[in-house]
Write a protein that holds these residues in place. Structure first.
Motif, PDB file in Angstrom:
ATOM      1  N   HIS A   1       0.820  -1.205   0.000  1.00  0.00           N
ATOM      2  CA  HIS A   1       0.000   0.000   0.000  1.00  0.00           C
ATOM      3  C   HIS A   1       0.861   1.265   0.000  1.00  0.00           C
ATOM      4  O   HIS A   1       0.453   2.295   0.537  1.00  0.00           O
ATOM      5  N   GLY A   2       2.024   1.174  -0.599  1.00  0.00           N
ATOM      6  CA  GLY A   2       2.914   2.323  -0.639  1.00  0.00           C
ATOM      7  C   GLY A   2       2.444   3.358  -1.643  1.00  0.00           C
ATOM      8  O   GLY A   2       2.587   3.181  -2.854  1.00  0.00           O
ATOM      9  N   THR A   3       1.860   4.452  -1.158  1.00  0.00           N
ATOM     10  CA  THR A   3       1.286   5.451  -2.069  1.00  0.00           C
ATOM     11  C   THR A   3       2.346   6.115  -2.937  1.00  0.00           C
ATOM     12  O   THR A   3       2.078   6.474  -4.082  1.00  0.00           O
ATOM     13  N   TRP A   4       3.560   6.268  -2.393  1.00  0.00           N
ATOM     14  CA  TRP A   4       4.628   6.898  -3.174  1.00  0.00           C
ATOM     15  C   TRP A   4       4.993   6.019  -4.363  1.00  0.00           C
ATOM     16  O   TRP A   4       5.121   6.488  -5.502  1.00  0.00           O
ATOM     17  N   ALA A   5       5.148   4.718  -4.140  1.00  0.00           N
ATOM     18  CA  ALA A   5       5.468   3.791  -5.229  1.00  0.00           C
ATOM     19  C   ALA A   5       4.339   3.757  -6.257  1.00  0.00           C
ATOM     20  O   ALA A   5       4.583   3.703  -7.472  1.00  0.00           O
ATOM     21  N   GLU A   6       3.101   3.803  -5.782  1.00  0.00           N
ATOM     22  CA  GLU A   6       1.964   3.788  -6.707  1.00  0.00           C
ATOM     23  C   GLU A   6       1.923   5.066  -7.547  1.00  0.00           C
ATOM     24  O   GLU A   6       1.601   5.029  -8.734  1.00  0.00           O
ATOM     25  N   CYS A   7       2.245   6.197  -6.907  1.00  0.00           N
ATOM     26  CA  CYS A   7       2.309   7.455  -7.665  1.00  0.00           C
ATOM     27  C   CYS A   7       3.335   7.376  -8.778  1.00  0.00           C
ATOM     28  O   CYS A   7       3.059   7.727  -9.933  1.00  0.00           O
ATOM     29  N   VAL A   8       4.535   6.929  -8.433  1.00  0.00           N
ATOM     30  CA  VAL A   8       5.617   6.851  -9.422  1.00  0.00           C
ATOM     31  C   VAL A   8       5.246   5.855 -10.519  1.00  0.00           C
ATOM     32  O   VAL A   8       5.532   6.087 -11.697  1.00  0.00           O
ATOM     33  N   MET A   9       4.593   4.755 -10.142  1.00  0.00           N
ATOM     34  CA  MET A   9       4.154   3.790 -11.152  1.00  0.00           C
ATOM     35  C   MET A   9       3.178   4.451 -12.121  1.00  0.00           C
ATOM     36  O   MET A   9       3.193   4.171 -13.327  1.00  0.00           O
ATOM     37  N   GLY A  10       2.347   5.334 -11.613  1.00  0.00           N
ATOM     38  CA  GLY A  10       1.442   6.072 -12.485  1.00  0.00           C
ATOM     39  C   GLY A  10       2.203   6.959 -13.452  1.00  0.00           C
ATOM     40  O   GLY A  10       1.894   7.013 -14.645  1.00  0.00           O
ATOM     41  N   PHE A  11       3.226   7.665 -12.943  1.00  0.00           N
ATOM     42  CA  PHE A  11       4.048   8.519 -13.812  1.00  0.00           C
ATOM     43  C   PHE A  11       4.683   7.700 -14.933  1.00  0.00           C
ATOM     44  O   PHE A  11       4.677   8.097 -16.104  1.00  0.00           O
ATOM     45  N   VAL A  12       5.229   6.541 -14.555  1.00  0.00           N
ATOM     46  CA  VAL A  12       5.962   5.706 -15.515  1.00  0.00           C
ATOM     47  C   VAL A  12       5.029   5.149 -16.579  1.00  0.00           C
ATOM     48  O   VAL A  12       5.293   5.255 -17.786  1.00  0.00           O
ATOM     49  N   THR A  13       3.919   4.553 -16.163  1.00  0.00           N
ATOM     50  CA  THR A  13       3.013   3.926 -17.127  1.00  0.00           C
ATOM     51  C   THR A  13       2.357   4.960 -18.036  1.00  0.00           C
ATOM     52  O   THR A  13       2.080   4.680 -19.211  1.00  0.00           O
ATOM     53  N   GLU A  14       2.124   6.172 -17.522  1.00  0.00           N
ATOM     54  CA  GLU A  14       1.571   7.217 -18.393  1.00  0.00           C
ATOM     55  C   GLU A  14       2.581   7.595 -19.472  1.00  0.00           C
ATOM     56  O   GLU A  14       2.212   7.763 -20.644  1.00  0.00           O
ATOM     57  N   LYS A  15       3.850   7.716 -19.100  1.00  0.00           N
ATOM     58  CA  LYS A  15       4.883   8.034 -20.087  1.00  0.00           C
ATOM     59  C   LYS A  15       5.012   6.926 -21.127  1.00  0.00           C
ATOM     60  O   LYS A  15       5.352   7.179 -22.288  1.00  0.00           O
ATOM     61  N   GLU A  16       4.734   5.703 -20.723  1.00  0.00           N
ATOM     62  CA  GLU A  16       4.806   4.569 -21.653  1.00  0.00           C
ATOM     63  C   GLU A  16       3.552   4.459 -22.516  1.00  0.00           C
ATOM     64  O   GLU A  16       3.463   3.577 -23.363  1.00  0.00           O
TER      65      GLU A  16
END
Length: 591
Positions: free
Chosen positions: A435-450
């Motif tokens: 439930h790490g919100t920071w990791a989930e946020c960054v995952m959102g940044f990455v997948t959006e760029k992809e």
């Protein structure tokens, strides 16, 4: 070298300490910005103009109220721009001045130059201070530490000299410290501690009053700006106070360990308040520490110096014990001035052995040897802070399953465009803390760029908590933009309004981006009030871009009259952009 005994500081030892305190961090001047430096300095547009300084006193910065610290950032930027060397010079100088002040204070308290010098040398070289001094964001907090330490030093002088101007200067320095870092709030408590121990023969409690009045005024100002005493205006007392106190029993053990053996390096501790039922071991540890405090307090008359040093540690550490909720319950940078208790113990121990020549020689030799070991350790640890990626890789070297290091390293890879590596570390982080919100946020940044918009939306929505951290705020902003790109305008408006209704305009410098997205969503939904958020965005920070967007939208609507009016307004407001003039000419020709 000849060590001197006196109740007055030596003119040579103080400058020598300053040079040594600067020298032990000499190899960190080449370090780049790392970790929170990017948020507080590199990406903080308000630092770019000194005219913004009054704003720093009227609003928070990332839920913190440290206006003089932010002002010092702005002044440094004015002279150094984004060259880290300027920031390192300021930070290391603040640290060296604090070391020298600590030396002066110990000479005043214990009336021995040699003991004070050895103790200050150990303090200057101690590796546990590396994060506080090398980490640029944190090193500017030393401004507050130095100011209140100076304030206390002047109070000790005032007690002996009885000159009112010294007391007034002490109060002014305390005020400067409070506006630099909230840790300065301990100054009145340290003064009381001094008067109950080392200064007990001539104490006058009435002199404490102006210090507590000043503290009350600061707390009122802080509460007014933040909406509460805690960071971001949260609850004034931790909602799980007893659990937090029992957790502190273990935290104090960590801190004692740092003072004795500050290895291995760890900039981020994944430590949380223990949940009920509290383990019996933590309860017993906390009770044992309370018993020790009571026993030590009863020794105040016979061993006033040691009692002062012992309680100094707990009092000076108190703002960072999470009793008033903060973002972390344990961090090496929190122990900076609390560790002066160790220096006091060293100085007092030297006074005890000074009469015996053989013991004195051995004591000096051990202190110099330990200083050399500490200095080498600090020199090595400085290298871990060369940049963000080295910092987190060095952390993972010692702590392979460190959630924070994995996530921050992934964030750095994201900025480099290495999305596969970023995802690899993020999945590892989420395996450790699902439930790490920071990791989930960054995952959102990455997948959006992809280009994986559905996945990005999933991660952005997952990274939601009761109180938005700065990165979650950005995740919500990105989510609103993503929904607009997917033409889900109503969902975008719902996301934007949920954030804007809950968080004030001062919460983030990205507030205007929400307003612009709000205006875009309303425009695509063909709502009549779509220009209002753009105008509100302009009046928030006087950026002309939203007004240009209004004109562009009128062109899309084929309302050339209003488009021309908006372009004219942009030019009238002082914009000298040639593109605006070209667009205005184009509208005129079409019209």
């Amino acid at each position: 070298m000849r060590f001197l005994e006196s109740d007055k500081p030596d003119r040579l030892l103080a400058p020598l300490l300053f040079v040594l305190a600067m020298g032990v961090y000499a190899n960190s001047f080449q370090n780049y910005f790392a970790w929170d430096d990017h948020f507080f300095i590199v990406q903080n547009e308000k630092l770019r103009n000194l005219s913004n300084i009054p704003i720093f006193f009227q609003e928070d910065t990332a839920d913190l109220y440290r206006p003089l610290r932010t002002t010092l950032y702005a002044i440094t930027y004015h002279f150094s721009g984004l060259n880290p060397i300027g920031y390192h010079i300021v930070g290391k100088t603040l640290n060296a001045l604090t070391v020298v002040t600590l030396y002066f204070l110990m000479v005043l308290l214990f009336r021995n130059r040699t003991g004070a010098f050895l103790a200050a040398l150990l303090f200057a070289f101690h590796p546990v201070h590396t994060e506080k001094v090398t980490f640029i964001t944190s090193t500017y907090d030393i401004l507050g530490d130095w100011m209140w330490l100076l304030s206390f030093t002047l109070y000790v002088i005032y007690r002996r000299e009885k000159k009112i101007w010294i007391l007034a200067a002490s109060l002014v320095l305390m005020a400067v410290g409070l506006l630099s870092a909230e840790t300065a709030a301990v100054a009145p408590l340290v003064i009381v501690l001094y008067d109950l121990t080392l200064g007990a023969k001539d104490r006058k409690p009435t002199v404490w009053i102006p210090y507590f009045v000043l503290l009350a005024a600061y707390l009122f100002l802080r509460t007014t700006v933040l909406g509460g005493l805690a960071r971001g205006g949260g609850p004034s007392i931790h909602p799980e106070l007893m659990n937090n106190l029992f957790t502190l029993g273990g935290v104090f053990v960590y801190y004692f360990k740092f003072i004795i053996s500050p290895w291995p390096h760890n900039p981020w501790f994944d430590l949380r308040v223990v949940e009920s039922p509290v383990p019996l071991s933590l309860i017993l540890l906390f009770v044992a520490e309370l018993v020790i405090m009571v026993v030590v307090a009863f020794r105040a008359k016979k061993n006033a110096g040691f009692v002062f040093a012992f309680f100094w540690f707990f009092i000076v550490l108190s703002p960072n014990t999470n009793i008033i909720p903060s973002t972390a319950i344990l961090a090496e940078r929190y122990i900076y001035l609390p560790s002066a208790a160790f220096a006091f113990m060293v100085a007092l121990s030297y006074v005890r052995v000074a009469q015996n020549r053989q013991w004195r020689t051995w004591f000096v030799a051990v202190c110099l040897f330990l200083s050399a070991v500490y200095g080498f350790g600090t020199y090595q640890r400085n290298k871990d802070w060369r940049n963000g990626m080295i910092l987190w890789m060095s952390t993972l070297r010692d702590h392979p399953n460190h959630y924070g290091a994995l996530t921050n390293l992934a964030y750095d890879f994201y900025h480099l465009g290495e999305f596969e590596k970023s995802e690899k570390y993020l999945y590892r982080a989420l395996e450790i803390y699902s439930h790490g919100t920071w990791a989930e946020c960054v995952m959102g940044f990455v997948t959006e760029k992809e280009g994986k918009l559905d996945e990005a939306e999933f991660w952005y929505r997952s990274s939601s908590s009761d109180k938005l951290e700065p990165w979650e705020y950005k995740a919500k902003l990105n989510l609103s933009a993503l929904l607009i790109n997917k033409q889900e305008y109503a969902a975008a408006i719902e996301t934007i309004k949920a954030v804007m209704d809950k968080y004030p305009a001062s919460y983030s410098d990205k507030y205007t981006y929400f307003l612009n997205n709000y205006g875009a969503a309303l425009f695509y939904l063909k709502e009549s009030g779509w220009p209002k958020p753009y105008f509100k965005s302009y009046f928030h920070d006087r950026n002309i871009a939203p007004l240009i967007q209004i004109a562009e939208n009128f062109i899309v609507l084929k309302d050339d009259v209003k488009a021309e009016s908006m372009f004219r307004l942009c030019l009238a407001l002082g914009s000298d952009d040639e593109k605006i003039s070209e667009k205005l000419d184009r509208v005129r020709r079409v019209w």
